[in-house]
Design a protein around this motif. Structure first.
Motif, PDB file in Angstrom:
ATOM      1  N   GLU A  96       0.835  -1.204   0.000  1.00  0.00           N
ATOM      2  CA  GLU A  96       0.000   0.000   0.000  1.00  0.00           C
ATOM      3  C   GLU A  96       0.866   1.249   0.000  1.00  0.00           C
ATOM      4  O   GLU A  96       1.919   1.280   0.642  1.00  0.00           O
ATOM      5  N   ASN A  97       0.389   2.256  -0.690  1.00  0.00           N
ATOM      6  CA  ASN A  97       0.955   3.608  -0.662  1.00  0.00           C
ATOM      7  C   ASN A  97       2.465   3.666  -0.897  1.00  0.00           C
ATOM      8  O   ASN A  97       3.182   4.339  -0.150  1.00  0.00           O
ATOM      9  N   PRO A  98       2.967   2.973  -1.917  1.00  0.00           N
ATOM     10  CA  PRO A  98       4.413   3.044  -2.136  1.00  0.00           C
ATOM     11  C   PRO A  98       4.831   4.409  -2.678  1.00  0.00           C
ATOM     12  O   PRO A  98       4.215   4.934  -3.594  1.00  0.00           O
ATOM     13  N   THR A  99       5.851   4.988  -2.057  1.00  0.00           N
ATOM     14  CA  THR A  99       6.472   6.211  -2.552  1.00  0.00           C
ATOM     15  C   THR A  99       7.969   5.917  -2.657  1.00  0.00           C
ATOM     16  O   THR A  99       8.404   4.804  -2.356  1.00  0.00           O
ATOM     17  N   THR A 100       8.756   6.896  -3.033  1.00  0.00           N
ATOM     18  CA  THR A 100      10.193   6.643  -3.132  1.00  0.00           C
ATOM     19  C   THR A 100      10.814   6.413  -1.764  1.00  0.00           C
ATOM     20  O   THR A 100      11.860   5.786  -1.663  1.00  0.00           O
ATOM     21  N   ASP A 101      10.175   6.899  -0.693  1.00  0.00           N
ATOM     22  CA  ASP A 101      10.792   6.800   0.627  1.00  0.00           C
ATOM     23  C   ASP A 101       9.995   6.030   1.671  1.00  0.00           C
ATOM     24  O   ASP A 101      10.479   5.822   2.786  1.00  0.00           O
ATOM     25  N   THR A 102       8.778   5.617   1.337  1.00  0.00           N
ATOM     26  CA  THR A 102       7.967   4.864   2.301  1.00  0.00           C
ATOM     27  C   THR A 102       7.075   3.872   1.570  1.00  0.00           C
ATOM     28  O   THR A 102       6.760   4.038   0.393  1.00  0.00           O
ATOM     29  N   PHE A 103       6.672   2.843   2.266  1.00  0.00           N
ATOM     30  CA  PHE A 103       5.593   1.953   1.804  1.00  0.00           C
ATOM     31  C   PHE A 103       5.065   1.205   3.010  1.00  0.00           C
ATOM     32  O   PHE A 103       5.696   1.184   4.084  1.00  0.00           O
ATOM     33  N   ASN A 121       4.931  -0.439   8.490  1.00  0.00           N
ATOM     34  CA  ASN A 121       5.239   0.824   7.825  1.00  0.00           C
ATOM     35  C   ASN A 121       6.747   0.964   7.668  1.00  0.00           C
ATOM     36  O   ASN A 121       7.483   0.991   8.661  1.00  0.00           O
ATOM     37  N   PHE A 122       7.194   1.024   6.419  1.00  0.00           N
ATOM     38  CA  PHE A 122       8.615   1.044   6.104  1.00  0.00           C
ATOM     39  C   PHE A 122       9.057   2.453   5.716  1.00  0.00           C
ATOM     40  O   PHE A 122       8.318   3.192   5.053  1.00  0.00           O
ATOM     41  N   VAL A 123      10.295   2.798   6.080  1.00  0.00           N
ATOM     42  CA  VAL A 123      10.923   4.035   5.639  1.00  0.00           C
ATOM     43  C   VAL A 123      12.283   3.680   5.047  1.00  0.00           C
ATOM     44  O   VAL A 123      12.983   2.791   5.530  1.00  0.00           O
ATOM     45  N   ARG A 124      12.635   4.390   3.975  1.00  0.00           N
ATOM     46  CA  ARG A 124      13.913   4.147   3.302  1.00  0.00           C
ATOM     47  C   ARG A 124      15.062   4.659   4.178  1.00  0.00           C
ATOM     48  O   ARG A 124      15.006   5.755   4.712  1.00  0.00           O
ATOM     49  N   THR A 125      16.124   3.849   4.277  1.00  0.00           N
ATOM     50  CA  THR A 125      17.322   4.306   4.983  1.00  0.00           C
ATOM     51  C   THR A 125      18.449   4.575   4.004  1.00  0.00           C
ATOM     52  O   THR A 125      19.305   5.407   4.263  1.00  0.00           O
ATOM     53  N   SER A 126      18.456   3.890   2.846  1.00  0.00           N
ATOM     54  CA  SER A 126      19.386   4.219   1.756  1.00  0.00           C
ATOM     55  C   SER A 126      18.924   3.516   0.504  1.00  0.00           C
ATOM     56  O   SER A 126      18.133   2.589   0.550  1.00  0.00           O
TER      57      SER A 126
END
Length: 127
Positions: A96-103, A121-126
């Motif tokens: 759900e709701n994938p963006t370049t920095d979260t999904f 809820n995931f956040v990009r670290t690199s």
């Protein structure tokens, strides 16, 4: 959007009346908050790392994953020396709701006979 790179689980939303142990790890769901995930889409492999604390094991787990056209993410845990095709059991989650920095990955589980959603809820670290 490709699920690629380094990610951490920032929060997990679920009905806290229930004790949840995700992905058959035997570890509390709280152990997955802050876990680090590496996703490599060119060969659909990766891993997750539970960092370990007083109540949580330290563990790195190899995985394979795929994302279908309906945004269903299939994850299989792969044991050391095993091949993904030898792993019959896996987990199906909805992207759900994938963006370049979260999904968010949403897992439906059975809680005392009723369906319950767990939202990772995931956040990009690199990258």
């Amino acid at each position: 959007m490709k699920l690629k790179g380094q990610w951490d689980i920032s929060t997990i939303d679920y009905n806290k009346e229930f004790s949840v142990k995700p992905f058959d790890e035997g570890a509390s769901i709280n152990c997955f908050v802050g876990s680090s995930w590496t996703l490599v889409p060119n060969n659909y492999t990766g891993s997750y790392n539970l960092h370990g604390s007083a109540d949580c094991p330290e563990k790195t787990q190899a995985i394979t994953f795929s994302v279908d056209k309906n945004n269903v993410v299939s994850i299989k845990k792969v044991g050391e020396g095993a091949k993904a095709k030898q792993v019959a059991q896996g987990y199906q989650l909805i992207l759900e709701n994938p963006t370049t920095d979260t999904f968010t990955l949403v897992q439906s589980v059975n809680a005392d006979g009723s369906p319950m959603s767990i939202r990772y809820n995931f956040v990009r670290t690199s990258k």
